[in-house]
Design an enzyme around this catalytic site. Structure first.
Site, short mmCIF file in Angstrom:
data_model
loop_
_atom_site.label_atom_id
_atom_site.label_comp_id
_atom_site.label_asym_id
_atom_site.label_seq_id
_atom_site.Cartn_x
_atom_site.Cartn_y
_atom_site.Cartn_z
CG HIS A 150 -13.77 -10.52 3.90
ND1 HIS A 150 -14.35 -11.67 4.85
CD2 HIS A 150 -12.55 -10.68 3.66
CE1 HIS A 150 -13.52 -12.48 4.71
NE2 HIS A 150 -11.80 -11.47 4.54
NE ARG A 202 -5.53 -5.08 -3.12
CZ ARG A 202 -6.94 -4.86 -2.26
NH1 ARG A 202 -5.64 -4.18 -0.97
NH2 ARG A 202 -7.38 -4.82 -2.20
CG ASN A 248 1.51 -44.16 -7.95
OD1 ASN A 248 1.26 -43.50 -6.81
ND2 ASN A 248 0.16 -45.57 -7.90
CG ASP A 249 3.73 -49.01 -9.89
OD1 ASP A 249 3.52 -49.72 -8.00
OD2 ASP A 249 2.87 -49.96 -10.11
N GLY A 260 -8.69 -7.41 4.62
CA GLY A 260 -8.59 -6.87 5.51
C GLY A 260 -8.62 -7.49 6.76
CG MET A 262 -2.46 -6.54 10.49
SD MET A 262 -1.20 -6.37 9.47
CE MET A 262 -0.79 -7.05 7.87
CE LYS A 287 -3.39 -0.41 2.21
NZ LYS A 287 -4.91 -0.39 3.81
CE1 TYR A 327 4.31 -40.37 -22.74
CE2 TYR A 327 6.22 -40.49 -24.74
CZ TYR A 327 5.08 -40.61 -23.70
OH TYR A 327 5.36 -42.16 -23.61
CB CYS A 334 2.35 -43.17 -18.46
SG CYS A 334 2.77 -44.28 -17.57
NE ARG A 366 -5.26 3.57 3.96
CZ ARG A 366 -5.24 4.06 2.91
NH1 ARG A 366 -4.75 4.69 1.89
NH2 ARG A 366 -5.87 2.89 1.26
CB SER A 415 6.24 -45.17 -20.40
OG SER A 415 5.17 -44.42 -19.64
P1 ADP Z 1 -7.93 -1.83 3.93
O1 ADP Z 1 -6.61 -2.97 3.91
O2 ADP Z 1 -8.77 -2.23 4.65
O3 ADP Z 1 -8.37 -1.10 2.13
P2 ADP Z 1 -7.31 1.46 3.78
O4 ADP Z 1 -6.41 0.95 4.74
O5 ADP Z 1 -6.94 1.11 2.13
O6 ADP Z 1 -8.22 -0.35 4.65
O7 ADP Z 1 -8.55 1.86 4.70
C1 ADP Z 1 -10.06 1.62 5.14
C2 ADP Z 1 -10.83 2.80 4.14
O8 ADP Z 1 -11.02 3.95 4.64
C3 ADP Z 1 -10.69 2.59 2.82
O9 ADP Z 1 -12.01 2.84 2.18
C4 ADP Z 1 -9.72 3.66 2.53
O10 ADP Z 1 -10.09 4.39 1.03
C5 ADP Z 1 -9.65 4.57 3.81
N1 ADP Z 1 -9.39 5.31 3.97
C6 ADP Z 1 -8.31 5.17 4.24
N2 ADP Z 1 -7.51 6.34 4.05
C7 ADP Z 1 -8.06 7.17 3.99
C8 ADP Z 1 -7.73 8.27 4.17
N3 ADP Z 1 -6.53 9.43 4.84
N4 ADP Z 1 -8.73 9.39 3.92
C9 ADP Z 1 -9.56 9.24 3.48
N5 ADP Z 1 -10.06 7.97 3.47
C10 ADP Z 1 -9.22 7.38 3.88
MG MG Z 2 -8.21 -0.29 1.12
MG MG Z 3 -9.81 -2.73 6.74
#
Ligand code: ADP
Ligand code: MG
Ligand code: MG
Length: 914
Positions: A468, A346, A799-800, A111, A113, A32, A883, A863, A102, A795
């Site tokens: 998710h 990403r 397995n064997d 989802g 962390m 990120k 092959y 085979c 973040r 061939s």
């Molecule tokens: P995840 O990895 O769970 O997507 P993110 O760090 O991307 O977590 O953030 C969760 C949500 O918060 C995302 O929708 C992201 O766009 C939003 N967000 C994160 N930082 C900011 C920010 N500085 N301003 C506005 N929205 C933010």
């Molecule tokens: Mg995100």
């Molecule tokens: Mg999140």
């Protein structure tokens, strides 16, 4: 002094630090952070901020929860720089800077962390901000979100008390969405939230912005070792020693009113791969709202009407990012008072179909090379094309019977059938018991992953394409339908309802992740065709680069046909024993085995001959122009006779019936039957072997019962002559199984070739044929130079060969100790799935080398089931096999794997597949 913190504008420094490799930057800053910095460098509008490195995370965890030297100071310094750039001050009531905190590891872990938004608010700042913006609704909405997120993520309080408080206020106002609450309600809610914090955490919500920031950063660090993060990494095969980066970023607000919005989008369709953007957004909302699935989102296309300028700018940026990263992008954006901000990009997760189409399209757009496209698709993704879909007639019946239950979003294709389980633990338990399960949830969370992996398919009533459930399903190739909003799930009653229809836990359900439709009951599934325009093209590119043949194992004409349509270039193994098991033949086979005098045996064999001939005729026709390797009878004879215990029971039964019978004819019939059964029983006893795997089987059968294998060879050549007369281009290869010693082979071959010549001269037809043997016994591999004198091809029956090399029987190993061996790391991989390179592979190497010293043009192939395993295919290529032969559905996978082996062995670096 170690540099622990990099501003988003310092990506060059980070690059220098790691020696220029982008992978290194991702490892240092997390995916990120690296991409936020890269977007900043590209001039894409990104709210200013900085990244605390993954190294800082590891150091913090290493030192038992202490910031490493200088790290906190560097964070403060970087925060000051952000203050300068934005002209706002952290904690300043008159003009406050708010930030998000973040997490972001090298590999995206959806989802896993949690992020905390709106850091920097407290009562004082809130009142200042209300004055400055004149938008109390926005300010209090942000404040209550901060308290809620901070408390759940950092202080570890459960969601429920907060959600309950919100629900109570929504109900009292009669509104559906939190954004419709009045300012007064929001103010009241922030007060309630603070009381909740004191009650559950035993401490007040921290009013000091610096303390908020520090605790948030530490919490992100610690979350790397949280249970759900560890579970996810285990499931996805991500190493545990990478650490996570922490991104501190200026807040931008999508919740500032009707001219603000927040959304997520993919630069192409992640389900089909079509080159059109898709996504969801919400007006007047913040961050997680879109993915949380609490509010109905709008499709991205509508943004073009709502906010044409922001939409156009976003579309241009999406295109630009795709060009830059040379891959489909998954992006987050926010519009604040009409101004677009990018918050994340990403490489996007996608279905197998989408992956193939996108890779092929990108080659045609000139964005990537053919080899890159080939490396981007995993063998598993090709395999996905061979997964089930509903049988059309079964589907029709379901619809006619009114069993179409609901429709949701088709987020991960494939049909799945199973019984409904409403939680992950139950889904996992039932699946372990061998039941087919569909896991059904309102929405899924990281701690549901084990159940999702165990289930055949996933269904949720809430959530969008980027939820998710959708992400996990796509990544692990599970059919999934999400956001089927007409379904109401009652977790207390353990039922789901659609109108008047009630489905209880344990009832059958069928879902179609390709169409999004959900049906009651158990629909029939079938394997779809791989007749997909883009896959066909991709595999044709694979054929251009691969340098090892892909053949198939097929016993019946229909399998041969199917494999050929998948691209098989020959049959590497046609087993003849299956033909012997056909119900109309088995009695004849048994008569042959039971014969006391050779005249009886010859009579039975004469009866089998035309049947065998017909089998081969069908296969030769299907494989017109391609080689067909036929293995002579291999298994121990007792496999064709009834089971000893069964015979005993039958006999007892017959004897009882004699007692009860009244007529003489009946008695006579029963007595005759008893006599026959007793003869059979004696033969079964006589054929009983202490160790059938090492007993009378393979070439040994041909030595002991030469009439049998001679009949088989006659059938093969009569069939060949017959189809050759019809103009079929036929190339039989006679394969003698389980040779250990050259003398076995020389004797068998002499007898059999004599028979072959006899048939050809009877028919006055010359057939292009060859004789060869399977290499399944270490002695054969070690004496391959001798063996090759009598074999034109080898061939490997891996397995064997694996069983004999390890000295373990597969069935017994799998039942008793193989799992423990794998768990304890005694073996790194299951040798029955992937060829053991050091032992079995070494024997193969010796065999090929020695064999080719005797016979330089010796053809060699494999085979065993390993022939469809990508790692084993790569090994076979290195051993210079001609092959690999695998089951028909593995043929497309093997074509790709063979191409990938050729590309990577030639030194082209593998592009990490998505
Ligand atoms: P995840 O990895 O769970 O997507 P993110 O760090 O991307 O977590 O953030 C969760 C949500 O918060 C995302 O929708 C992201 O766009 C939003 N967000 C994160 N930082 C900011 C920010 N500085 N301003 C506005 N929205 C933010
Ligand atoms: Mg995100
Ligand atoms: Mg999140």
């Amino acid at each position: 002094m170690t540099k622990w913190v990099y501003s988003f504008s310092e990506v060059d420094l980070a690059e220098n630090q790691v020696g220029g490799e982008w992978e290194g930057v991702r490892a240092l800053l997390g995916g990120k952070g690296a991409n936020l910095a890269e977007m900043t460098r590209l001039g894409v509008p990104v709210p200013p901020g900085f990244t605390v490195t993954t190294e800082a995370c590891l150091a913090y965890l290493d030192e038992g929860g202490q910031f490493p030297d200088g790290a906190w100071e560097q964070i403060i310094e970087a925060l000051h720089s952000v203050e300068e750039v934005t002209g706002k001050r952290f904690g300043d009531a008159a003009n406050p800077l708010l930030v998000s905190c973040r997490s972001g590891a090298k590999f995206s872990m959806p989802g896993m962390m949690d992020t905390v938004l709106n850091i920097g608010l407290n009562d004082e700042v809130v009142s200042g901000l209300v004055d400055a913006t004149g938008n109390a609704h926005f300010v209090y909405d942000s404040y209550r979100r901060l308290i809620q997120m901070f408390s759940t993520v950092v202080l570890g309080i459960r969601e429920e008390p907060f959600e309950d408080a919100l629900a109570k206020h929504r109900a009292s106002q009669g509104v559906e969405s939190d954004s419709d609450l009045t300012v007064d309600e929001l103010v009241a809610i922030t007060w309630e939230f603070k009381t909740i914090v004191e009650r559950y955490a035993g401490r007040p919500f921290p009013a000091d912005p610096m303390e908020q920031l520090r605790l948030a950063v530490e919490s992100v660090f610690r979350s790397w070792n949280g249970k759900r993060a560890i579970d996810y990494r285990n499931a996805a095969g991500i190493p545990h020693d990478l650490g996570t980066g922490v991104n501190i970023q200026t807040m931008v607000f999508g919740n500032m009113g009707e001219d603000s919005a927040t959304g997520v989008a993919m630069s192409r369709n992640a389900t089909t791969g079509e080159p059109t953007m898709e996504g969801d957004y919400l007006i007047n909302a913040q961050g997680e709202d879109v993915v949380a699935g609490n509010r109905a989102t709008n499709p991205l296309a509508e943004l073009a009407d709502h906010m044409p300028k922001a939409h156009a700018e976003f579309a241009a940026i999406a295109k630009r990012l795709e060009q830059h990263y040379r891959d489909m992008q998954d992006m987050e954006f926010t519009v604040e008072h009409g101004k677009l901000w990018m918050l994340q990009t990403r490489d996007g997760k996608r279905t197998a179909q989408a992956a193939v189409r996108i890779a092929v399209d990108m080659v045609e757009e000139g964005l990537i090379s053919k080899n890159e496209a080939l490396l981007r698709i995993t063998p598993g993704q090709v395999d996905f094309f061979l997964h089930p879909s509903f049988v059309p007639s079964s589907l029709e019946t379901a619809v006619e019977d009114g069993r179409h239950l609901a429709t949701g979003l088709n987020v991960s294709p494939g049909a799945a059938v199973g019984v409904v389980a409403f939680d992950a633990d139950l889904a996992e338990r039932w699946a372990k018991d061998g039941r087919d399960v569909i896991m059904v949830r309102p929405e899924t969370q990281p701690d549901d992953v084990h159940g999702m992996l165990a289930a055949n398919g996933i269904l949720t009533s809430r959530g969008g394409r980027t939820s998710h459930a959708a992400l996990v399903a796509r990544q692990f190739g599970k059919p999934a339908v999400v956001g089927a909003s007409s379904i109401e799930i009652d977790l207390m009653e353990r039922v789901m309802r659609v109108g008047d229809t009630v489905v209880s836990e344990g009832e059958w359900l069928s879902i179609d992740g390709t169409s999004g439709h959900i049906y009651l009951g158990e629909l029939d599934t079938r394997i779809p065709s791989v007749d997909n325009e883009w896959l066909t093209k991709l595999l044709s590119w694979a054929d251009e680069v691969r340098d090892i043949g892909v053949w198939t194992n097929a016993d019946y004409p229909r399998d041969a046909q199917r494999a050929r349509s998948y691209g098989a270039e020959g049959i590497g193994l046609c087993r003849t024993e299956h033909m012997f098991f056909e119900p109309d033949r088995l009695p004849v086979v048994q008569r042959m085995i039971m014969a006391k005098i050779s005249a009886d045996r010859d009579a039975a064999l004469a009866e089998l001959l035309p049947m065998q001939r017909e089998d081969f005729v069908g296969i030769f026709r299907a494989m017109d122009g391609l080689p067909v390797t036929i293995r002579l009878l291999d298994p121990p004879l007792h496999e064709f006779l009834p089971d000893f215990e069964e015979l005993m029971t039958d006999l007892t039964d017959l004897k009882l019936r004699v007692k009860a019978s009244s007529t003489l004819t009946e008695i006579n019939e029963l007595l005759a039957q008893i006599q026959a059964d007793e003869t059979m029983l004696r033969r079964v006893e006589a054929l009983h072997e202490a160790n059938p795997m090492l007993g009378l089987r393979g070439v040994r059968l041909g030595i002991m019962l030469p009439e049998l294998t001679r009949m088989q060879v006659r059938a093969i050549f009569e069939a060949a002559c017959q189809v050759a007369k019809d103009g079929v281009d036929v190339h039989p290869k006679i394969m003698i199984p389980l040779t250990a010693h050259v003398n076995e082979l020389s004797r068998q071959r002499a007898a059999l070739e004599e028979e072959a010549r006899a048939v050809m001269s009877e028919h006055a037809t010359a057939i292009d044929y060859s004789f060869g043997t399977m290499i399944e016994i270490p002695r054969a591999a070690l004496t391959a130079d001798e063996i090759a004198k009598n074999a034109e091809f080898f061939s490997f029956g891996t397995n064997d060969l694996t069983q004999m090399t390890f000295g373990i029987s597969r069935d017994d190993a799998e039942k008793a100790f193989l799992v423990k061996y794998l768990e304890d790391g005694i073996l790194d991989a299951n040798p029955f799935a992937t060829i053991d390179p050091k032992g079995v592979g070494e024997l193969m190497r010796i065999a090929v080398k020695k064999g080719r010293t005797t016979r330089p043009d010796l053809e060699a192939g494999i085979c065993g089931e390993h022939g469809g395993d990508p790692d084993s295919i790569a090994l076979c290529r290195r051993l210079e096999l001609d092959y690999v032969s695998c089951s028909p559905p593995r043929v497309p996978v093997a074509r790709l794997a063979a191409a990938q082996a050729a590309i990577t062995d030639a030194g082209e670096v593998a592009v990490a597949p998505v």
